[in-house]
Design a protein around this motif. Structure first.
Motif, PDB file in Angstrom:
ATOM      1  N   LEU A  51       0.829  -1.211   0.000  1.00  0.00           N
ATOM      2  CA  LEU A  51       0.000   0.000   0.000  1.00  0.00           C
ATOM      3  C   LEU A  51       0.859   1.254   0.000  1.00  0.00           C
ATOM      4  O   LEU A  51       0.566   2.228  -0.705  1.00  0.00           O
ATOM      5  CB  LEU A  51      -0.946  -0.006   1.198  1.00  0.00           C
ATOM      6  N   TYR A  52       1.958   1.246   0.761  1.00  0.00           N
ATOM      7  CA  TYR A  52       2.869   2.389   0.798  1.00  0.00           C
ATOM      8  C   TYR A  52       3.531   2.593  -0.563  1.00  0.00           C
ATOM      9  O   TYR A  52       3.643   3.721  -1.053  1.00  0.00           O
ATOM     10  CB  TYR A  52       3.911   2.184   1.891  1.00  0.00           C
ATOM     11  N   LEU A  53       3.955   1.509  -1.180  1.00  0.00           N
ATOM     12  CA  LEU A  53       4.554   1.585  -2.507  1.00  0.00           C
ATOM     13  C   LEU A  53       3.553   2.132  -3.526  1.00  0.00           C
ATOM     14  O   LEU A  53       3.894   2.959  -4.368  1.00  0.00           O
ATOM     15  CB  LEU A  53       5.053   0.208  -2.943  1.00  0.00           C
ATOM     16  N   THR A  54       2.309   1.715  -3.425  1.00  0.00           N
ATOM     17  CA  THR A  54       1.272   2.182  -4.341  1.00  0.00           C
ATOM     18  C   THR A  54       1.022   3.678  -4.186  1.00  0.00           C
ATOM     19  O   THR A  54       0.990   4.414  -5.178  1.00  0.00           O
ATOM     20  CB  THR A  54      -0.038   1.402  -4.099  1.00  0.00           C
ATOM     21  N   THR A  55       0.882   4.146  -2.962  1.00  0.00           N
ATOM     22  CA  THR A  55       0.646   5.578  -2.764  1.00  0.00           C
ATOM     23  C   THR A  55       1.869   6.397  -3.180  1.00  0.00           C
ATOM     24  O   THR A  55       1.721   7.491  -3.720  1.00  0.00           O
ATOM     25  CB  THR A  55       0.274   5.896  -1.304  1.00  0.00           C
ATOM     26  N   SER A  56       3.071   5.864  -2.950  1.00  0.00           N
ATOM     27  CA  SER A  56       4.282   6.558  -3.378  1.00  0.00           C
ATOM     28  C   SER A  56       4.342   6.670  -4.895  1.00  0.00           C
ATOM     29  O   SER A  56       4.771   7.694  -5.433  1.00  0.00           O
ATOM     30  CB  SER A  56       5.522   5.832  -2.867  1.00  0.00           C
ATOM     31  N   ALA A  57       3.928   5.621  -5.594  1.00  0.00           N
ATOM     32  CA  ALA A  57       3.924   5.653  -7.059  1.00  0.00           C
ATOM     33  C   ALA A  57       2.935   6.698  -7.577  1.00  0.00           C
ATOM     34  O   ALA A  57       3.230   7.439  -8.531  1.00  0.00           O
ATOM     35  CB  ALA A  57       3.581   4.273  -7.616  1.00  0.00           C
ATOM     36  N   LEU A  60       4.503  10.151  -6.935  1.00  0.00           N
ATOM     37  CA  LEU A  60       5.578  10.413  -7.886  1.00  0.00           C
ATOM     38  C   LEU A  60       5.020  10.778  -9.261  1.00  0.00           C
ATOM     39  O   LEU A  60       5.477  11.736  -9.892  1.00  0.00           O
ATOM     40  CB  LEU A  60       6.505   9.207  -7.997  1.00  0.00           C
ATOM     41  N   ALA A  61       4.024  10.042  -9.717  1.00  0.00           N
ATOM     42  CA  ALA A  61       3.416  10.342 -11.018  1.00  0.00           C
ATOM     43  C   ALA A  61       2.804  11.735 -11.027  1.00  0.00           C
ATOM     44  O   ALA A  61       2.926  12.481 -12.005  1.00  0.00           O
ATOM     45  CB  ALA A  61       2.359   9.298 -11.353  1.00  0.00           C
ATOM     46  N   LYS A  62       2.159  12.131  -9.933  1.00  0.00           N
ATOM     47  CA  LYS A  62       1.550  13.452  -9.857  1.00  0.00           C
ATOM     48  C   LYS A  62       2.608  14.552  -9.847  1.00  0.00           C
ATOM     49  O   LYS A  62       2.465  15.569 -10.511  1.00  0.00           O
ATOM     50  CB  LYS A  62       0.683  13.567  -8.608  1.00  0.00           C
ATOM     51  N   VAL A  63       3.694  14.349  -9.112  1.00  0.00           N
ATOM     52  CA  VAL A  63       4.760  15.347  -9.047  1.00  0.00           C
ATOM     53  C   VAL A  63       5.404  15.529 -10.422  1.00  0.00           C
ATOM     54  O   VAL A  63       5.652  16.657 -10.854  1.00  0.00           O
ATOM     55  CB  VAL A  63       5.804  14.937  -7.983  1.00  0.00           C
ATOM     56  N   VAL A  64       5.665  14.431 -11.114  1.00  0.00           N
ATOM     57  CA  VAL A  64       6.264  14.513 -12.450  1.00  0.00           C
ATOM     58  C   VAL A  64       5.323  15.243 -13.401  1.00  0.00           C
ATOM     59  O   VAL A  64       5.733  16.111 -14.176  1.00  0.00           O
ATOM     60  CB  VAL A  64       6.611  13.102 -12.975  1.00  0.00           C
ATOM     61  N   ARG A  65       4.031  14.922 -13.343  1.00  0.00           N
ATOM     62  CA  ARG A  65       3.049  15.581 -14.205  1.00  0.00           C
ATOM     63  C   ARG A  65       2.945  17.071 -13.892  1.00  0.00           C
ATOM     64  O   ARG A  65       2.933  17.907 -14.801  1.00  0.00           O
ATOM     65  CB  ARG A  65       1.668  14.937 -14.028  1.00  0.00           C
ATOM     66  N   ASP A  66       2.913  17.422 -12.621  1.00  0.00           N
ATOM     67  CA  ASP A  66       2.820  18.828 -12.242  1.00  0.00           C
ATOM     68  C   ASP A  66       4.044  19.614 -12.698  1.00  0.00           C
ATOM     69  O   ASP A  66       3.929  20.748 -13.168  1.00  0.00           O
ATOM     70  CB  ASP A  66       2.645  18.970 -10.730  1.00  0.00           C
ATOM     71  N   ARG A  67       5.230  19.026 -12.572  1.00  0.00           N
ATOM     72  CA  ARG A  67       6.452  19.711 -13.008  1.00  0.00           C
ATOM     73  C   ARG A  67       6.437  19.908 -14.522  1.00  0.00           C
ATOM     74  O   ARG A  67       6.824  20.958 -15.018  1.00  0.00           O
ATOM     75  CB  ARG A  67       7.679  18.931 -12.587  1.00  0.00           C
ATOM     76  N   GLN A  68       5.981  18.905 -15.250  1.00  0.00           N
ATOM     77  CA  GLN A  68       5.923  19.022 -16.706  1.00  0.00           C
ATOM     78  C   GLN A  68       4.924  20.111 -17.113  1.00  0.00           C
ATOM     79  O   GLN A  68       5.206  20.917 -18.002  1.00  0.00           O
ATOM     80  CB  GLN A  68       5.524  17.692 -17.327  1.00  0.00           C
ATOM     81  N   GLU A  69       3.777  20.165 -16.456  1.00  0.00           N
ATOM     82  CA  GLU A  69       2.788  21.200 -16.766  1.00  0.00           C
ATOM     83  C   GLU A  69       3.328  22.585 -16.427  1.00  0.00           C
ATOM     84  O   GLU A  69       3.104  23.538 -17.167  1.00  0.00           O
ATOM     85  CB  GLU A  69       1.488  20.932 -16.017  1.00  0.00           C
ATOM     86  N   ALA A  70       4.044  22.714 -15.322  1.00  0.00           N
ATOM     87  CA  ALA A  70       4.613  24.011 -14.946  1.00  0.00           C
ATOM     88  C   ALA A  70       5.653  24.453 -15.974  1.00  0.00           C
ATOM     89  O   ALA A  70       5.714  25.634 -16.330  1.00  0.00           O
ATOM     90  CB  ALA A  70       5.236  23.934 -13.556  1.00  0.00           C
ATOM     91  N   ASP A  71       6.478  23.521 -16.431  1.00  0.00           N
ATOM     92  CA  ASP A  71       7.475  23.859 -17.450  1.00  0.00           C
ATOM     93  C   ASP A  71       6.806  24.322 -18.740  1.00  0.00           C
ATOM     94  O   ASP A  71       7.284  25.243 -19.399  1.00  0.00           O
ATOM     95  CB  ASP A  71       8.381  22.665 -17.740  1.00  0.00           C
ATOM     96  N   GLN A  72       5.692  23.697 -19.114  1.00  0.00           N
ATOM     97  CA  GLN A  72       4.978  24.095 -20.325  1.00  0.00           C
ATOM     98  C   GLN A  72       4.417  25.501 -20.168  1.00  0.00           C
ATOM     99  O   GLN A  72       4.459  26.298 -21.102  1.00  0.00           O
ATOM    100  CB  GLN A  72       3.852  23.117 -20.637  1.00  0.00           C
ATOM    101  N   ILE A  73       3.892  25.828 -18.993  1.00  0.00           N
ATOM    102  CA  ILE A  73       3.321  27.158 -18.761  1.00  0.00           C
ATOM    103  C   ILE A  73       4.413  28.217 -18.831  1.00  0.00           C
ATOM    104  O   ILE A  73       4.252  29.257 -19.476  1.00  0.00           O
ATOM    105  CB  ILE A  73       2.583  27.207 -17.404  1.00  0.00           C
ATOM    106  N   VAL A  74       5.561  27.974 -18.184  1.00  0.00           N
ATOM    107  CA  VAL A  74       6.667  28.933 -18.214  1.00  0.00           C
ATOM    108  C   VAL A  74       7.155  29.116 -19.645  1.00  0.00           C
ATOM    109  O   VAL A  74       7.409  30.232 -20.091  1.00  0.00           O
ATOM    110  CB  VAL A  74       7.819  28.460 -17.290  1.00  0.00           C
ATOM    111  N   SER A  75       7.259  28.032 -20.381  1.00  0.00           N
ATOM    112  CA  SER A  75       7.702  28.103 -21.768  1.00  0.00           C
ATOM    113  C   SER A  75       6.726  28.922 -22.609  1.00  0.00           C
ATOM    114  O   SER A  75       7.135  29.722 -23.451  1.00  0.00           O
ATOM    115  CB  SER A  75       7.833  26.688 -22.339  1.00  0.00           C
ATOM    116  N   ARG A  76       5.422  28.751 -22.396  1.00  0.00           N
ATOM    117  CA  ARG A  76       4.428  29.503 -23.156  1.00  0.00           C
ATOM    118  C   ARG A  76       4.470  30.980 -22.804  1.00  0.00           C
ATOM    119  O   ARG A  76       4.317  31.841 -23.676  1.00  0.00           O
ATOM    120  CB  ARG A  76       3.036  28.921 -22.906  1.00  0.00           C
TER     121      ARG A  76
END
Length: 96
Positions: A51-57, A60-76
């Motif tokens: 369960l801990y591994l699942t919530t960590s995954a 992690l997926a949310k953090v990576v997605r949020d960082r990618q979206e933030a980079d796209q906004i700054v780039s735009r």
């Protein structure tokens, strides 16, 4: 000069496959833990670890997605600033 980014949307089939794959993997792991010939404490530890591994995954997926979206906004924003500067620039205007 300005390019409208294409919003990438997952298909319903892809979403369904991802959910089904997650459910099968979690179910198989639960059955495996339940079938182990060990004491209850070890099973409980393994279940909590999964369960801990699942919530960590998920985190992690949310953090990576949020960082990618933030980079796209700054780039735009940077691209919009550059386009505005280029649009306002007149190479034939005399320098004061």
């Amino acid at each position: 000069m300005s390019e409208t980014p294409v919003k990438q949307q997952s298909t319903t089939a892809y979403y369904g496959q991802a959910v089904a794959s997650f459910a099968v993997a979690l179910g198989a792991t639960a059955v495996g833990i339940y079938s182990l010939d060990v004491s209850g404490w070890i099973r409980a530890f393994l279940a909590v670890s999964v369960l801990y591994l699942t919530t960590s995954a998920f985190t992690l997926a949310k953090v990576v997605r949020d960082r990618q979206e933030a980079d796209q906004i700054v780039s735009r924003v940077d691209q919009a600033r550059l386009e505005r500067i280029l649009a306002e620039h007149d190479p034939f205007k005399p320098v004061s």
